[in-house]
Design an enzyme around this catalytic site. Structure first.
Site, mmCIF file in Angstrom:
data_model
loop_
_atom_site.group_PDB
_atom_site.id
_atom_site.type_symbol
_atom_site.label_atom_id
_atom_site.label_comp_id
_atom_site.label_asym_id
_atom_site.label_seq_id
_atom_site.Cartn_x
_atom_site.Cartn_y
_atom_site.Cartn_z
ATOM 1 N N CYS A 221 2.532 -9.488 -0.457
ATOM 2 C CA CYS A 221 2.780 -9.883 0.944
ATOM 3 C C CYS A 221 1.705 -9.347 1.885
ATOM 4 C CB CYS A 221 4.162 -9.444 1.400
ATOM 5 S SG CYS A 221 4.453 -7.662 1.331
ATOM 6 N N ASP B 32 6.448 -11.411 -2.991
ATOM 7 C CA ASP B 32 5.984 -11.525 -4.381
ATOM 8 C C ASP B 32 5.031 -10.391 -4.738
ATOM 9 O OD1 ASP B 32 3.804 -12.117 -2.883
ATOM 10 O OD2 ASP B 32 3.398 -14.071 -3.784
ATOM 11 N N HIS C 128 7.930 -4.607 3.219
ATOM 12 C CA HIS C 128 7.333 -5.946 3.218
ATOM 13 C C HIS C 128 6.515 -6.175 4.489
ATOM 14 C CE1 HIS C 128 7.262 -10.272 2.254
ATOM 15 N NE2 HIS C 128 7.450 -10.466 3.542
ATOM 16 N N HIS D 149 10.444 -0.104 -15.532
ATOM 17 C CA HIS D 149 11.141 -1.176 -14.802
ATOM 18 C C HIS D 149 10.661 -1.201 -13.351
ATOM 19 C CE1 HIS D 149 14.767 -0.450 -17.726
ATOM 20 N NE2 HIS D 149 13.710 -0.983 -18.325
#
Length: 208
Positions: A16, A13, A120, A201
């Site tokens: 991490c 999210d 991540h 974006h």
């Protein structure tokens, strides 16, 4: 010492790193907002150390940026959190199996471990057996006289090598992403960053 090294998955999210640190330090996967505040306060309190050259941003800009839950953390944040908790943070990179150690110059008495797949961060723990509940996880390890954490260190490195063999990482130079907003395909982190800067974006999905 009985047990195995296990990877505790932290939700993807954009927070991490902070939640992985929260888990290994406090067994709490929801500490991101609090730890972002800690980092912003630390950086704001020492503008000479945390200069634009160091941060890549003006001090005030960086403080606002790191408080945004959409923004990712990295080496700067890990170094600050190691000092905040007064524990070393070892971050194992799966692609290279390198271990980056934060806080080692402070000679802290304890260490925690994270694992990084290129995008991540997850938590690395010592679990008594495969499938054991998380409440049995050992996440904090004593640093010995030789500045290692003994057998746990080689187990963690072997775990990272095993993840590398399984290709459990994202090659951020060559991975392919699709923009979740306009569906355009990009290759590598550089193109993704350029697309994000051009369009605003930031929702990318990996695809093969």
């Amino acid at each position: 010492m009985e047990g195995i090294i296990a990877r505790r998955v932290i939700p993807s999210d954009n927070s991490c790193l902070f939640n992985a640190v929260g888990y290994v330090m406090d067994h709490d996967k929801t500490k991101a907002p609090e730890l972002r505040q800690v980092i912003a306060a630390t950086v704001a309190s020492d503008p000479a150390k945390y200069s634009q050259a160091f941060l890549g941003k003006i001090n005030e800009e960086y403080c606002a940026w790191i408080l945004d839950s959409e923004k990712w953390g990295g080496a700067i944040e890990l170094a600050i959190l190691a000092d905040y908790y007064e524990r070393e943070i070892a971050a194992y990179d799966i692609q290279t199996t390198r271990c980056d150690l934060y806080g080692q110059d402070r000679k802290y008495a304890e260490r925690v471990m994270l694992i990084y797949d290129g995008l991540h961060y997850d938590a690395l723990v010592m679990s008594p057996f495969e499938g054991a509940p998380e409440e049995f996880d050992q996440t904090i390890f004593a640093v010995q006289k030789d500045r290692t954490i003994g057998a746990v260190e080689s187990l963690a490195l072997n775990f990272a090598r095993d993840q590398q063999r399984k290709r459990s990482f994202t090659d951020t130079a060559n991975f392919t992403l699709r923009c979740g907003v306009c569906q355009i395909g990009v290759v590598g982190q550089k193109e993704a960053v350029e697309h994000a800067q051009a369009t605003g974006h930031v929702n990318f999905q990996e695809y093969r």
